[in-house]
Design an enzyme around this catalytic site. Structure first.
Site, mmCIF file in Angstrom:
data_model
loop_
_atom_site.group_PDB
_atom_site.id
_atom_site.type_symbol
_atom_site.label_atom_id
_atom_site.label_comp_id
_atom_site.label_asym_id
_atom_site.label_seq_id
_atom_site.Cartn_x
_atom_site.Cartn_y
_atom_site.Cartn_z
ATOM 1 N N GLU A 11 -2.450 -1.557 0.992
ATOM 2 C CA GLU A 11 -2.840 -2.923 0.631
ATOM 3 C C GLU A 11 -2.929 -3.116 -0.880
ATOM 4 O O GLU A 11 -2.431 -4.109 -1.429
ATOM 5 C CB GLU A 11 -4.170 -3.287 1.300
ATOM 6 C CG GLU A 11 -4.088 -3.502 2.807
ATOM 7 C CD GLU A 11 -4.150 -2.198 3.615
ATOM 8 O OE1 GLU A 11 -4.234 -1.110 2.994
ATOM 9 O OE2 GLU A 11 -4.106 -2.275 4.859
ATOM 10 N N HIS A 41 -13.202 -4.737 11.698
ATOM 11 C CA HIS A 41 -12.108 -5.670 12.004
ATOM 12 C C HIS A 41 -12.651 -7.046 12.396
ATOM 13 O O HIS A 41 -11.977 -7.791 13.110
ATOM 14 C CB HIS A 41 -11.239 -5.153 13.162
ATOM 15 C CG HIS A 41 -10.325 -4.028 12.804
ATOM 16 N ND1 HIS A 41 -10.779 -2.762 12.530
ATOM 17 C CD2 HIS A 41 -8.976 -3.972 12.659
ATOM 18 C CE1 HIS A 41 -9.743 -1.963 12.253
ATOM 19 N NE2 HIS A 41 -8.636 -2.684 12.313
#
Lengths: 336, 341
Positions: free
Chosen positions: B75, B144
């Protein structure tokens, strides 16, 4: 892996485009960086400069050796110790000094300062105060260059301290996967701030880029001709579409981590500093060679230095007398 | 609140067409990519897979895998690369699969993307869109499920977009892509299947313009993203109880349409701010403060805040469910406020 062969460059032969004028130009740039940095230190000690600065003295051959192989529209990213990179890529000392003093006439209108000089006109994407922070940006500029087909290359300057930050490895992985025209230039000036790099860096530095299949070379960072020759090969190769490379330049930071770091005995000895300065000085070595090879006379080099001295005087004077930005500009350019 | 340029598309057109929120986002991206070849999409499994949520399905077939680009699971690396690409002639849209993963890109976004324009004295620009998600209730546990849009809203130089309907999603995405600044576009992963009217034609909703999703007189419910539907549900329950609630959706936390929020509360005299992020030091705190400062003398009582419970999001359904604001919670809070005064 065929593309990971080493070459430790020693005293190089001159590359084809490094004729006498090119060498004199390189000398001029190196001397200019040193004199610039000495003025910065002077401005700091006279309390004329806000904040701090990280001087590049001792490392001039790296910036000049690399940038002398680049086109003006090629990209660089620089570091907190970035004045040398910016000057070598073509920045003007007067606007550099103005930025260091926080003046409106500076490259960033006083908003960046010493650690953030940026200049689109010379392909300078900006100096970064996060040591590995620009590795993604430099890689992205190479991504654009490849996608837009404009033939540019991107050079990412960083110190050996950045070897500790993971984003460098993420960036190198992407660069090699996508064969991007980016050169990672690791300036190993021996110290991560106040700590010898051997205390922070495990294993073989060149083994890191090589693990990605990136061509990695090591060069004497005090020898501008060697740096130039190595960079020329890697830049030509990248421009030809053959992908990224990593160049490790062994060098030495003569001064402290920043201008205020004057008592350094607790992390390195005066003898060590003296040894580098007397035996491995990049400007001294290069001027000796220029004279020995009859490419310049001592008098010519002295006259170049004198010329730069007076240009630096004028540049400092410009910056000192330039106005500060109006406080109303503080909210300008937060958003484009 | 509608701007004049949007009036025409807001009015029911002859060809009413429903899309899901996910389809609306994809349509905006596809239309913009056809218009502007500088736009590239990058992220993990964005190409043939079309992302884990399948929002981008089919885009790589139309635009090719050199414009819809699968990246390694890096990322920070691909976000940094996208910033550099944005500075040098491209207009990347990066995909961060789960909003929780923005922790991995914080240096790139907060120290690089947000600062490049300012630090360079206005010379370099970063026309970058980061798409990511928020929202709990998918039984995905603590890494998440978070709604972390407050983090980016805190940093000057970034813009933060929170669409709550398919119509808004398309129009806001167009503005995000056309913006010359780094814009983070948070999508509620529980709302991807939400359907709504989306005009087929090109339209853009400016960033920084709130929308009154429902008019009312007794209380203002300021709600973002996933909480807009919750607020609308609560408003319906309140209506049945004889209370008229106005639902205001800021649509962007930065830039923020303070005026619309304040004007609504001046009218109703009561306000609850509902956001799925953590309430402490969060979006609800900022919006409540804006209202308190702007409409203090009109308020009957303190502004109330409702956000995610201050715990890591748990996995077990009965545990997770009590961490997220519900229609019932909003209804009870609003009814209590309206009764007291």
């Amino acid at each position: 892996m065929a593309n990971t062969k080493t070459s430790v460059s020693k005293q190089s032969s001159s590359s084809p485009d490094s004729g006498p004028d090119a060498y004199i130009q390189m000398y001029r740039k190196m001397a200019g960086i040193r004199l610039f940095e000495e003025r910065v230190n002077d401005l700091y000690t006279r309390a004329l400069m806000p904040g701090l600065a990280h001087l590049y003295i001792g490392e001039e051959a790296v910036a000049v050796g690399i940038c002398s192989t680049l086109r003006s529209d090629d990209y660089i990213t620089s570091t907190h110790r970035g004045h040398g990179h910016c000057l070598a890529k073509g920045a003007a000392p007067d606007r550099m000094f103005a930025e260091l003093l926080g003046k409106e006439a500076g490259y960033c209108r006083g908003k960046g300062g010493s650690m953030h000089i940026a200049d689109p006109d010379t392909g300078n994407l900006g100096a970064n105060a996060i040591v590995g922070g620009s590795t993604g940006i430099a890689t992205g500029a190479a991504f654009s260059a490849k996608r837009l087909g404009n033939g540019r290359v991107s050079v990412c300057f960083f110190g050996e301290g950045a070897l500790g930050q993971g984003v460098l490895y993420e960036s190198m992985n992407l660069a090699q996967l996508w064969k991007l025209p980016v050169i990672y230039v690791c300036e190993n000036n021996t110290y991560n701030e106040y700590t010898h790099y051997s205390e922070t860096t495990a294993g073989d530095v060149l083994g890191r880029p090589r693990a990605f299949g990136i061509l990695a070379e090591r060069v004497d960072g005090q020898d501008v001709r060697a740096v130039h020759a190595a960079a020329q090969r890697l830049v030509d190769r990248a421009r030809a579409g053959e992908g990224p490379a990593f160049l490790l330049c062994d060098t030495y930071r003569y001064r402290g981590h920043h201008v205020g770091d004057v008592s350094r005995e607790y992390y390195r000895s005066k003898q060590e500093e003296q040894k580098w300065m007397s035996e491995r000085d990049p400007i001294g070595l290069f001027s000796d060679w220029l004279i020995a090879e009859h490419r310049a006379t001592a008098a010519q080099l002295q006259s170049i230095s004198a010329e730069i001295q007076s240009a630096m005087d004028a540049a400092v004077q410009f910056a000192l007398s330039a106005p500060y930005p109006d406080p109303s500009e503080v909210q300008q350019d937060v958003y484009a | 609140m509608s701007t004049p340029e949007m009036k025409s598309v807001m009015e029911p057109a002859a060809a009413q067409r429903e899309l899901t929120l996910g389809e609306a986002i994809k349509e905006a991206l596809a239309e913009e990519m056809r218009r502007d070849p500088r736009i590239v999409i990058m992220g993990e499994d964005v190409a043939e897979a079309g992302t884990v949520f399948k929002v981008l399905s089919g885009l790589s077939a139309e635009f090719g895998t050199d414009r819809v680009i699968d990246t390694p699971i890096s990322e920070a690396g691909f976000t940094g690369l996208a910033i550099g690409a944005a500075m040098t002639g491209l207009r990347p849209v990066v995909d961060i699969m789960f909003g929780d993963f923005i922790a991995l890109v914080m240096d790139q976004m907060a120290n690089q993307a947000a600062k490049v324009h300012y630090m360079s004295g206005g010379k370099w620009k970063v026309p970058l869109v980061m798409r990511t998600t928020l929202g709990a209730s998918r039984r995905s546990a603590a890494q998440h499920s978070q709604s972390l849009h407050a983090w980016f809203s805190h940093v000057p130089g970034l813009k933060v977009v929170l669409p709550s309907t398919p119509f808004d999603a398309k129009g806001l995405m167009k503005s995000a892509i056309r913006d010359d600044n780094p814009v983070i576009f948070f999508e509620d992963k529980m709302m991807y299947k939400l359907k709504g009217n989306v005009p087929a034609e090109d339209y853009a909703i400016p960033l920084g313009v709130a929308d009154i999703k429902r008019s009312g007189d007794d209380i203002t419910l300021v709600a973002t993203s996933s909480m807009v539907q919750v607020a609308l549900g609560a408003a319906k329950m309140l209506e049945d109880a004889g209370i008229s609630a106005e639902v205001v959706d800021p649509r962007t936390t930065w830039p923020l349409d303070e005026e619309t929020l304040v004007e609504s509360v001046k009218k109703t005299s009561r306000a609850i701010v509902i956001d799925e992020g953590y309430a402490r030091y969060g979006v609800t705190a900022e919006l409540a403060s804006v209202i308190a400062e702007g409409a203090f003398h009109y308020l009957d009582q303190p502004v109330k805040r409702i956000g995610a419970m201050h715990v890591p999001i748990p996995f077990s359904p009965p545990l997770e469910d009590v961490t997220v604001p519900t229609e019932q919670m909003v209804f009870e809070a609003a009814r209590g406020m309206c009764r007291r005064s």
